[in-house]
Design a protein around this motif. Structure first.
Motif, PDB file in Angstrom:
ATOM      1  N   ASN A  54       0.812  -1.225   0.000  1.00  0.00           N
ATOM      2  CA  ASN A  54       0.000   0.000   0.000  1.00  0.00           C
ATOM      3  C   ASN A  54       0.842   1.270   0.000  1.00  0.00           C
ATOM      4  O   ASN A  54       0.289   2.365  -0.152  1.00  0.00           O
ATOM      5  N   VAL A  55       2.160   1.129   0.167  1.00  0.00           N
ATOM      6  CA  VAL A  55       3.024   2.317   0.159  1.00  0.00           C
ATOM      7  C   VAL A  55       4.221   2.168  -0.779  1.00  0.00           C
ATOM      8  O   VAL A  55       4.692   3.159  -1.347  1.00  0.00           O
ATOM      9  N   ASP A  56       4.723   0.946  -0.925  1.00  0.00           N
ATOM     10  CA  ASP A  56       5.913   0.728  -1.751  1.00  0.00           C
ATOM     11  C   ASP A  56       5.529   0.298  -3.160  1.00  0.00           C
ATOM     12  O   ASP A  56       4.551  -0.422  -3.367  1.00  0.00           O
ATOM     13  N   LEU A  57       6.333   0.744  -4.100  1.00  0.00           N
ATOM     14  CA  LEU A  57       6.183   0.303  -5.484  1.00  0.00           C
ATOM     15  C   LEU A  57       7.091  -0.903  -5.690  1.00  0.00           C
ATOM     16  O   LEU A  57       8.290  -0.847  -5.386  1.00  0.00           O
ATOM     17  N   LYS A  58       6.524  -2.001  -6.176  1.00  0.00           N
ATOM     18  CA  LYS A  58       7.275  -3.230  -6.395  1.00  0.00           C
ATOM     19  C   LYS A  58       7.653  -3.377  -7.873  1.00  0.00           C
ATOM     20  O   LYS A  58       7.032  -2.759  -8.752  1.00  0.00           O
TER      21      LYS A  58
ATOM     22  N   ALA B 108      10.592   1.173  -5.513  1.00  0.00           N
ATOM     23  CA  ALA B 108      10.664   2.527  -4.968  1.00  0.00           C
ATOM     24  C   ALA B 108       9.972   2.558  -3.613  1.00  0.00           C
ATOM     25  O   ALA B 108       8.763   2.304  -3.523  1.00  0.00           O
ATOM     26  N   ASN B 109      10.725   2.831  -2.564  1.00  0.00           N
ATOM     27  CA  ASN B 109      10.137   2.990  -1.239  1.00  0.00           C
ATOM     28  C   ASN B 109       9.185   4.183  -1.253  1.00  0.00           C
ATOM     29  O   ASN B 109       9.542   5.277  -1.708  1.00  0.00           O
ATOM     30  N   PHE B 110       7.972   3.967  -0.779  1.00  0.00           N
ATOM     31  CA  PHE B 110       6.919   4.991  -0.762  1.00  0.00           C
ATOM     32  C   PHE B 110       6.603   5.509  -2.175  1.00  0.00           C
ATOM     33  O   PHE B 110       6.147   6.629  -2.345  1.00  0.00           O
ATOM     34  N   GLY B 111       6.853   4.660  -3.172  1.00  0.00           N
ATOM     35  CA  GLY B 111       6.584   5.051  -4.552  1.00  0.00           C
ATOM     36  C   GLY B 111       5.168   4.748  -5.013  1.00  0.00           C
ATOM     37  O   GLY B 111       4.800   5.062  -6.153  1.00  0.00           O
TER      38      GLY B 111
END
Length: 278
Positions: free
Chosen positions: A161-165, A184-187
Motif C-alpha cells: 500500500n506504500v511501496d512500489l514493487k 521505490a520505497n513509498f513510490g
C-alpha cells in the motif's frame, strides 16, 4: 564474580554490559544520551543494583561511543579507559559472531560500516540513515518517538500500500529482480496507506537502505559475511528483511545474540588488549 564494565554512550541511548571473568554477560539499555560523569554514575549505579552486581566486583570500566568524549573524571572511583568506537564495533562484532573476516554494521542513531579481518579494523564509511531517522519519522507520522510501539504498529501494515514493487512496473520476469522486490520505497501513488502501512514502509525503507549499502560496501572486499549490530537489530522486522536480502544478494547477514551491545563489549576487549601491551 568479578569482571569488566563496558558502556557505549551513543547519540540517543546508552548500552551497558558487565562481562564476568567466566565469560557470562549482563546487559541493560537506557534510552537517553549521557554526557556528564554524574549522569553516567547514576545510570551505572542503577544497573548494578538491578543486576545484583557489587561495585567492588568491577575491575575496570571501558567507554566508547560519541558521548564518551565528555567523560573526563573517575566513575565509581575508577578511571575509565576510552576506546575508539570503530575499534570497539569491529572487535565486538567479531566476538559476538565468532567470525573474524566480516563487515560489521553498527545500526545506531546513524549507521557505520566497519571492515574487520584478522589484520585490521577499518572504517569504510557510514550513513545518516539509522535509528535517529526512525525516531524522527515516527514522531512526524504518529507523534511519538516510542520505537517499540511504532514497530508493533508496523507489523499490522501492508507494504504494497506504500511501496512500489518491480511487479507493479513490468509483467516481464527479470532473473535478478523478483516481482516482489522494492522498486521505490513509498513510490505507490495510487493509495495513501494507513498509519500501519506507513510505519511498515518506514521501517522497511530504513532496513533495506542499510542492507543495500552494506552489500555495496563489500564490492571490493573478499568477505560475504555481514554482522549486524546496534539497537535496530531488535526490531521485529529485522530478521525477515535481512534474511530476504541474504537470499537475493548471496551474502550472509547475521544478527548475533546481544547484538545491541557489540560496541560496549568491544570496548572491554580492546581495553584488556591495551592493558596487556602496557
Amino acid at each position: 564474580m568479578k569482571g569488566m564494565l563496558g558502556a557505549d554512550l551513543g547519540g540517543s541511548a546508552i548500552k551497558l554490559i558487565f562481562h564476568r571473568n567466566d565469560g557470562t554477560m549482563q546487559t541493560q539499555t537506557w534510552s537517553k544520551a549521557i554526557r556528564t560523569e554524574h549522569e553516567l554514575t547514576e545510570v551505572i549505579a542503577a544497573f548494578l543494583m538491578q543486576a545484583d552486581i557489587a561495585a567492588e566486583d568491577i575491575e575496570g570500566i571501558a567507554l566508547t561511543g560519541v558521548g564518551s568524549s565528555f567523560i573526563r573524571t573517575a566513575i565509581l572511583g575508577k578511571t575509565p579507559m576510552l576506546i575508539d568506537e570503530i575499534q570497539a564495533i569491529g572487535i565486538g562484532a567479531q566476538k559476538l559472531s565468532q567470525k573474524q573476516d566480516i563487515l560489521a554494521v553498527s545500526m545506531g542513531t546513524g549507521t557505520a560500516f566497519v571492515r574487520a579481518d584478522n589484520h585490521q579494523i577499518l572504517h569504510l564509511g557510514g550513513t545518516g540513515v539509522g535509528g535517529g531517522t526512525l525516531a524522527g519519522l515516527a514522531l512526524r507520522l504518529t507523534k511519538t518517538t516510542e520505537i517499540d510501539a511504532f514497530a508493533q504498529l508496523a507489523l499490522h501494515g501492508k507494504l504494497e500500500n506504500v511501496d512500489l514493487k518491480v511487479g507493479d512496473l513490468t509483467q516481464k520476469e527479470i532473473k535478478t529482480l523478483p516481482s516482489d522486490l522494492t522498486a521505490a520505497n513509498f513510490g505507490q501513488l495510487n493509495t495513501w496507506g494507513s498509519p500501519a502501512d506507513q510505519a511498515a514502509g518506514v521501517i522497511n525503507m530504513i532496513l533495506e537502505t542499510i542492507g543495500v549499502m552494506a552489500i555495496l560496501a563489500l564490492r571490493l572486499e573478499n568477505t560475504k559475511t555481514i554482522v549486524l549490530t546496534g539497537m535496530l537489530t531488535k526490531l521485529p522486522q529485522a530478521q525477515s528483511v535481512f534474511e530476504r536480502m541474504s537470499q537475493l544478494y548471496a551474502v550472509d547477514f547475521l544478527i548475533p545474540p546481544n547484538a545491541p551491545y557489540a560496541a560496549a563489549l568491544g570496548a572491554i576487549l580492546a581495553s584488556e588488549g591495551l592493558d596487556r601491551k602496557d
